[in-house]
Design a protein around this motif. Structure first.
Motif, mmCIF file in Angstrom:
data_model
loop_
_atom_site.group_PDB
_atom_site.id
_atom_site.type_symbol
_atom_site.label_atom_id
_atom_site.label_comp_id
_atom_site.label_asym_id
_atom_site.label_seq_id
_atom_site.Cartn_x
_atom_site.Cartn_y
_atom_site.Cartn_z
ATOM 1 N N LYS A 251 0.843 -1.197 0.000
ATOM 2 C CA LYS A 251 0.000 0.000 0.000
ATOM 3 C C LYS A 251 0.879 1.249 0.000
ATOM 4 C CE LYS A 251 -3.990 -1.966 2.436
ATOM 5 N NZ LYS A 251 -4.966 -1.750 1.356
ATOM 6 N N PRO A 252 0.509 2.272 -0.755
ATOM 7 C CA PRO A 252 1.323 3.495 -0.799
ATOM 8 C C PRO A 252 1.633 4.071 0.573
ATOM 9 C CG PRO A 252 -0.361 3.555 -2.503
ATOM 10 C CD PRO A 252 -0.646 2.344 -1.667
ATOM 11 N N GLU A 255 4.457 2.016 2.055
ATOM 12 C CA GLU A 255 5.702 2.224 1.322
ATOM 13 C C GLU A 255 6.304 3.593 1.652
ATOM 14 O OE1 GLU A 255 7.208 2.111 -3.341
ATOM 15 O OE2 GLU A 255 5.081 2.353 -2.854
ATOM 16 N N VAL A 256 5.495 4.629 1.533
ATOM 17 C CA VAL A 256 5.981 5.985 1.807
ATOM 18 C C VAL A 256 6.270 6.146 3.306
ATOM 19 C CG1 VAL A 256 5.407 8.438 1.705
ATOM 20 C CG2 VAL A 256 4.754 6.918 -0.174
ATOM 21 N N ASN A 289 9.159 -3.374 -1.809
ATOM 22 C CA ASN A 289 8.406 -2.529 -2.723
ATOM 23 C C ASN A 289 9.189 -2.203 -3.989
ATOM 24 O OD1 ASN A 289 5.606 -1.251 -1.857
ATOM 25 N ND2 ASN A 289 6.755 -1.638 0.017
ATOM 26 N N ASN A 293 7.129 -4.711 -6.134
ATOM 27 C CA ASN A 293 5.866 -4.008 -6.309
ATOM 28 C C ASN A 293 5.875 -3.220 -7.619
ATOM 29 O OD1 ASN A 293 3.507 -2.584 -6.125
ATOM 30 N ND2 ASN A 293 4.083 -1.395 -4.307
ATOM 31 N N LEU A 295 3.747 -1.330 -8.800
ATOM 32 C CA LEU A 295 3.089 -0.033 -8.639
ATOM 33 C C LEU A 295 3.815 0.836 -7.620
ATOM 34 C CD1 LEU A 295 -0.637 -1.246 -8.594
ATOM 35 C CD2 LEU A 295 0.693 -0.417 -10.545
ATOM 36 N N SER A 296 5.057 0.511 -7.344
ATOM 37 C CA SER A 296 5.826 1.243 -6.339
ATOM 38 C C SER A 296 5.863 2.734 -6.646
ATOM 39 C CB SER A 296 7.256 0.700 -6.275
ATOM 40 O OG SER A 296 8.054 1.508 -5.422
ATOM 41 N N LYS A 297 5.708 3.539 -5.594
ATOM 42 C CA LYS A 297 5.753 4.994 -5.730
ATOM 43 C C LYS A 297 7.163 5.544 -5.575
ATOM 44 C CE LYS A 297 1.255 5.076 -5.997
ATOM 45 N NZ LYS A 297 0.594 5.367 -7.295
ATOM 46 N N LEU A 298 8.089 4.673 -5.221
ATOM 47 C CA LEU A 298 9.447 5.130 -4.987
ATOM 48 C C LEU A 298 10.203 5.243 -6.310
ATOM 49 C CD1 LEU A 298 10.335 2.979 -1.845
ATOM 50 C CD2 LEU A 298 9.643 5.374 -1.900
ATOM 51 N N PRO A 299 10.791 6.397 -6.594
ATOM 52 C CA PRO A 299 11.579 6.538 -7.826
ATOM 53 C C PRO A 299 12.872 5.738 -7.710
ATOM 54 C CG PRO A 299 11.795 8.508 -6.467
ATOM 55 C CD PRO A 299 10.799 7.614 -5.780
#
Length: 378
Positions: A251-252, A255-256, A289, A293, A295-299
């Motif tokens: 989940k974002p 992760e964040v 992630n 993952n 769909l990872s939000k991490l660049p």
């Protein structure tokens, strides 16, 4: 994304590279501090750059080793202990003992500044402890070898590798329970040691065992078995496709949140007990992630750094030697302006360390890695 090739996982080499780079920055500031040059070693973030990066290394080790053990058991129905230990020997020992050779016998002939490069007292017992993968004892009771004091973390990994495959093979069908018990017992025992030290310091500070207990407390803190077990839990979740737990971790907000927690832990007091557990858990969530993952939000776009990460073991092992050589050369050249020192010290140390690590990988490590691959079951 569940990867089938567990021997090489994209992006992890980039993590290793940045972890090694953080350790180098930590020791650059420590080196300036030792020499009395202006430095920022007192800042928590600089202190933690080294400690937390080593924690990430430990977590990755537990993750990858457990993943390989699970894959081998799936493929062959067991874990071949002899081949496991042989693979670890071929990966770790050549560079480990080469560094001991350099540190104890060759480099002291060229660098004699004992205030910077350590004391020659107890040379024999220090050498024996380093050879036997016990530099932690030497560093805390006798003397650390300034060229290779970082070997303490390699020795902790080797001690973990002695017992972990045995535990995994025995508890393969109850691995999650074993990991929880393993981490719990380590933390409880460490808390007990902390409590005993606190009570002794408060009520019997002159007790003859006081000094020994303080050394043992420090040993328990750097015995990062629980961190490697946390990494092992990540491997268990991925290998066994624990989708409910992974969906939660992916989940974002998780992760964040893990990223913010990890960043925050770089700024807290480095002496806090069990801070490494938070780093290990946050690091594990981030690793899962960025690797698994989609769909990872991490660049995270490694490319160049992924290649450099292949030399991270050498970077970690050689950087102290390179740092000492660069600092010695700068001092002999009479450099005093701190801006000029930093402008030379940082790029020279980092670039030369990478270059030495590359040469080591190509000419020392790679032949043994080829032998290691022949002994692989997966």
């Amino acid at each position: 994304m569940i990867l089938s090739d567990y021997k090489y996982i994209p992006k992890l080499d980039t993590v290793r590279f940045f972890a090694a780079l953080c350790v180098i920055i930590h020791h650059i500031e420590n080196g300036k501090n030792i020499l009395g040059l202006p430095n920022i070693f007192h800042m928590n973030i600089i202190r933690n750059l080294g400690a937390h990066s080593v924690t990430i290394f430990f977590m990755l080790s537990g993750f990858l080793i457990t993943l390989l053990l699970l894959k081998e058991n799936q493929k062959t129905g067991t874990v071949a202990m002899g081949k496991f230990y042989l693979r670890r020997i071929l990966r770790i020992w050549p560079l480990y003992y080469f560094l001991i050779l350099l540190s104890f016998f060759i480099l002291p002939l060229f660098f004699s500044n004992q205030s910077f490069f350590g004391d020659t007292q107890d040379w024999g017992i220090t050498l024996v402890l380093y050879v036997c993968f016990l530099p932690v004892i030497s560093n805390n009771i006798f003397h650390a070898n300034r060229f290779s004091s970082q070997l303490w973390s390699i020795s902790i990994e080797e001690q973990f590798y002695l017992i972990w495959p045995l535990l995994v093979r025995k508890w393969i069908h109850k691995l999650a329970h074993m990991i929880f018990w393993f981490v719990g017992i380590k933390i409880v025992f460490q808390l007990l040691v902390y409590l005993i030290c606190f009570l002794m310091a408060k009520y019997t500070p002159d007790h003859p065992w006081m000094e020994g207990m303080l050394v043992f407390r420090k040993f328990m803190k750097v015995l990062y078995f629980e961190i490697m077990a946390i990494g092992a839990m990540g491997a268990f979740l991925i290998f066994n496709r624990k989708e409910k737990i992974l969906s939660f971790l992916f989940k974002p907000v998780m992760e964040v949140g893990a990223m913010f927690l990890l960043i925050a832990l770089f700024f807290v007091n480095h002496s806090w007990p069990f801070i490494q557990v938070g780093v290990g858990i946050a690091g594990m969530i981030i690793i899962l992630n960025i690797v698994y993952n989609p769909l990872s939000k991490l660049p995270f776009n490694p490319r160049f750094t992924d290649q450099l990460g292949k030399y991270s073991y050498g970077m970690y092992m050689y950087h102290n030697i390179v740092l000492f050589a660069v600092l010695t050369g700068m001092l002999k050249a009479g450099m005093k302006n701190i801006v000029g020192i930093n402008a030379v010290l940082y790029p020279a140390t980092i670039i030369l360390t990478i270059a030495v690590a590359y040469l080591s990988y190509r000419f020392l490590e790679k032949p043994f890695l080829k032998l290691k691959d022949r002994a692989a079951n997966v």
